[in-house]
Design a protein around this motif. Structure first.
Motif, PDB file in Angstrom:
ATOM      1  N   TYR A  19      74.434  -4.691  90.758  1.00 26.22           N
ATOM      2  CA  TYR A  19      75.817  -4.328  90.448  1.00 26.22           C
ATOM      3  C   TYR A  19      75.893  -3.604  89.111  1.00 26.22           C
ATOM      4  N   ALA A  20      75.113  -4.057  88.135  1.00 28.22           N
ATOM      5  CA  ALA A  20      75.103  -3.394  86.829  1.00 28.22           C
ATOM      6  C   ALA A  20      74.653  -1.941  86.973  1.00 28.22           C
ATOM      7  N   ALA A  21      73.633  -1.720  87.808  1.00 25.03           N
ATOM      8  CA  ALA A  21      73.170  -0.354  88.041  1.00 25.03           C
ATOM      9  C   ALA A  21      74.222   0.466  88.783  1.00 25.03           C
ATOM     10  N   ALA A  22      74.909  -0.168  89.738  1.00 24.10           N
ATOM     11  CA  ALA A  22      75.902   0.550  90.546  1.00 24.10           C
ATOM     12  C   ALA A  22      77.083   1.024  89.705  1.00 24.10           C
ATOM     13  N   ILE A  23      77.629   0.162  88.861  1.00 26.08           N
ATOM     14  CA  ILE A  23      78.774   0.563  88.043  1.00 26.08           C
ATOM     15  C   ILE A  23      78.350   1.579  86.990  1.00 26.08           C
ATOM     16  N   THR A  24      77.106   1.489  86.533  1.00 29.77           N
ATOM     17  CA  THR A  24      76.593   2.486  85.588  1.00 29.77           C
ATOM     18  C   THR A  24      76.553   3.860  86.238  1.00 29.77           C
ATOM     19  N   GLY A  25      76.078   3.913  87.490  1.00 30.23           N
ATOM     20  CA  GLY A  25      76.041   5.193  88.197  1.00 30.23           C
ATOM     21  C   GLY A  25      77.433   5.716  88.497  1.00 30.23           C
ATOM     22  N   ALA A  26      78.327   4.824  88.942  1.00 29.76           N
ATOM     23  CA  ALA A  26      79.682   5.252  89.274  1.00 29.76           C
ATOM     24  C   ALA A  26      80.436   5.754  88.053  1.00 29.76           C
ATOM     25  N   SER A  27      80.214   5.122  86.900  1.00 27.17           N
ATOM     26  CA  SER A  27      80.912   5.555  85.686  1.00 27.17           C
ATOM     27  C   SER A  27      80.298   6.818  85.091  1.00 27.17           C
ATOM     28  N   ALA A  28      78.992   7.008  85.277  1.00 31.78           N
ATOM     29  CA  ALA A  28      78.313   8.189  84.722  1.00 31.78           C
ATOM     30  C   ALA A  28      78.751   9.474  85.412  1.00 31.78           C
ATOM     31  N   VAL A  29      79.307   9.358  86.623  1.00 28.51           N
ATOM     32  CA  VAL A  29      79.766  10.541  87.353  1.00 28.51           C
ATOM     33  C   VAL A  29      80.823  11.309  86.557  1.00 28.51           C
ATOM     34  N   VAL A  30      81.552  10.612  85.682  1.00 39.31           N
ATOM     35  CA  VAL A  30      82.619  11.261  84.922  1.00 39.31           C
ATOM     36  C   VAL A  30      82.054  12.266  83.924  1.00 39.31           C
ATOM     37  N   GLY A  31      80.771  12.118  83.536  1.00 39.02           N
ATOM     38  CA  GLY A  31      80.171  12.989  82.533  1.00 39.02           C
ATOM     39  C   GLY A  31      80.260  14.467  82.853  1.00 39.02           C
ATOM     40  N   PRO A  32      79.871  14.890  84.058  1.00 37.09           N
ATOM     41  CA  PRO A  32      79.919  16.315  84.380  1.00 37.09           C
ATOM     42  C   PRO A  32      81.317  16.831  84.723  1.00 37.09           C
ATOM     43  N   ILE A  33      82.336  15.971  84.712  1.00 40.26           N
ATOM     44  CA  ILE A  33      83.700  16.422  84.951  1.00 40.26           C
ATOM     45  C   ILE A  33      84.441  16.582  83.621  1.00 40.26           C
ATOM     46  N   PHE A  34      84.267  15.605  82.736  1.00 39.05           N
ATOM     47  CA  PHE A  34      84.907  15.633  81.421  1.00 39.05           C
ATOM     48  C   PHE A  34      84.120  16.574  80.506  1.00 39.05           C
ATOM     49  N   PRO A  35      84.821  17.407  79.706  1.00 45.71           N
ATOM     50  CA  PRO A  35      84.066  18.330  78.841  1.00 45.71           C
ATOM     51  C   PRO A  35      83.325  17.596  77.729  1.00 45.71           C
ATOM     52  N   PRO A  36      82.132  18.093  77.336  1.00 41.33           N
ATOM     53  CA  PRO A  36      81.447  19.251  77.912  1.00 41.33           C
ATOM     54  C   PRO A  36      80.750  18.891  79.211  1.00 41.33           C
ATOM     55  N   SER A  37      80.522  19.885  80.052  1.00 39.35           N
ATOM     56  CA  SER A  37      79.897  19.619  81.344  1.00 39.35           C
ATOM     57  C   SER A  37      78.845  20.685  81.619  1.00 39.35           C
ATOM     58  N   ILE A  38      77.598  20.278  81.716  1.00 37.94           N
ATOM     59  CA  ILE A  38      76.532  21.234  82.009  1.00 37.94           C
ATOM     60  C   ILE A  38      76.699  21.841  83.410  1.00 37.94           C
ATOM     61  N   PRO A  39      77.011  21.045  84.476  1.00 41.26           N
ATOM     62  CA  PRO A  39      77.226  21.661  85.795  1.00 41.26           C
ATOM     63  C   PRO A  39      78.370  22.672  85.807  1.00 41.26           C
TER      64      PRO A  39
END
Length: 424
Positions: free
Chosen positions: A133-153
């Motif tokens: 679960y700790a890994a799952a919420i980490t992955g789900a929350s990290a998705v916001v990185g490429p949407i919120f500026p700055p975003s490499i993608p």
């Protein structure tokens, strides 16, 4: 010939060849068999990398690596822990808050998972959460990185489609906040359902202040970044360099500096990651040139517009296409190969390029948590020390906020376009 080119790419990919080989070999064979000079390959690759916007990619990568090596992420995490430890969900909410803050400097989901994610997963497991679960919420929350500026993608998407990178980055702010809110509500629901642990008492003002002050210099980085771009003080490429300079400055002044060994490691990590990204950009440029020679974008445009000219229906088709593509290709490869194809028909149908860019990247971020490729799942299973399938089972509830956010972003263009329109 175009069909043969695509089939060759798919065959090499399925056989397990690296993506860059799967892209480059069919394109190179096309050039040779068609009688074009081989010098053309080098010219197209060099031309693709001779791009001012792409300079932001290695610099933002270096910024995220530098924060991890300087230990700044630990100050961000402690502040988020103080704020969210008592909220239902406890450290899971801290995970979400920390990722949103870290997103303001790293711009990459995998950097969040590999840097701040290690701290978050370790702390959650010590507090009684399951590693999966700790890994799952980490992955789900990290998705916001490429949407919120700055975003490499988003930078790569803007460079590939000639869309304003500043407007793309600013357009990602509201969708990122929407997804963060829905994710936090999902964490609350899971916390009550499974009785997840949380802090015993609310923090006092003194405790909040004690963790806020050390974290403040790092918290100001996204404010500096977004504010400068909104005011037109600098471009995204310049913003990347300013961010690195700012991180180095606060590291020396507020965080006790950084050793030469750690600085060298951050530089090496940035060079290694950048090389992996830009070699794909160069190979995809040759592949894209071949597709243009074979008029594949025009063929794809006619085929898509023959299905429908309604913007909403086209967006639905593209969403399905991108969800499938994201399951197999990393975001850089998918953006460089698919974005030029879908750009023309959707803009002809009236879809705003900025709106399309946010939808495009959000779909590909879902792919990070979706098998069979699921690069995020592999990384998280390694960090947490559990199987990828255990992480996938724990991720399943978080597909709800992901899909709901994607639907809202698709149906409500003004969510992505409100801030960019204010800039225009």
């Amino acid at each position: 010939m175009a069909v043969t080119l695509i089939l060759a790419f798919v065959a090499l990919f399925i056989l397990g060849f690296p993506v860059v080989i799967a892209i480059a070999v069919p394109a190179l064979l096309y050039v040779i068999l068609s009688g074009f000079p081989l010098e053309l390959v080098a010219q197209r690759m060099t031309y693709a990398l001779d791009s001012f916007p792409l300079v932001a990619v290695p610099v933002f990568i270096f910024a995220g690596s530098l924060m991890n090596q300087a230990g700044i992420t630990s100050y961000i995490y402690r502040f988020a822990h103080t704020l969210g430890g008592r909220v239902p969900g406890g450290l899971a909410q801290v995970n979400v808050i920390g990722s949103l803050i870290f997103a303001g400097t790293s711009g990459a989901a995998l950097a969040d998972m590999g840097g701040l994610g290690r701290i978050e997963i370790r702390a959650m497991v010590r507090s009684g959460f399951s590693p999966a679960y700790a890994a799952a919420i980490t992955g789900a929350s990290a998705v916001v990185g490429p949407i919120f500026p700055p975003s490499i993608p988003l930078v790569i998407y803007g460079a590939a489609t000639s869309t304003s990178i500043v407007q793309l980055l600013i357009g990602g702010i509201m969708p990122a906040l929407l997804y963060t809110g829905l994710l936090m509500l999902t964490v609350v629901w899971l916390a009550y359902k499974y009785n997840h642990p949380r802090a015993e008492r609310w923090p006092t003002f003194r405790q909040i202040w004690a963790t806020f002050v050390p974290a403040l210099p790092a918290l100001l980085a996204p404010v500096l970044l977004v504010g400068g771009m909104l005011d037109g003080l600098f471009t995204p490429t310049e913003a990347a360099s300013i961010t690195v300079a700012y991180i180095l400055l606060i590291t020396v002044i507020f965080y006790g500096g950084i050793t030469w060994e750690r600085l060298r490691f951050a530089l090496f990590d940035a060079v290694k990651t950048t090389s992996a990204v830009l070699i794909i950009v160069a190979a995809a440029a040759v592949f894209g040139w071949v597709m243009a020679i074979e008029q594949l974008p025009q063929i794809f445009t006619r085929a898509l517009l023959s299905l429908s000219t309604d913007p909403l229906m086209l967006l639905l088709i593209v969403n399905i296409l991108l969800l499938i593509v994201g399951m197999f290709l990393d975001s850089t490869t998918a953006t460089l190969l698919v974005a030029p194809l879908v750009m023309a028909p959707l803009t002809m149908a009236g879809v705003d390029p900025v709106h399309l860019g946010i939808i495009f990247v959000f779909n590909l971020m879902i792919g990070l948590l979706t098998p069979p490729m699921g690069l995020g799942l592999f990384l998280l299973s390694h960090i947490a020390g559990v199987s990828m399938w255990a992480v996938l089972r724990a991720v399943l509830p978080f597909y709800i906020p992901l899909i709901v956010s994607l639907i809202i972003i698709t149906l409500w263009p003004d969510l992505s376009l409100w801030l960019p329109k204010m800039m225009r």
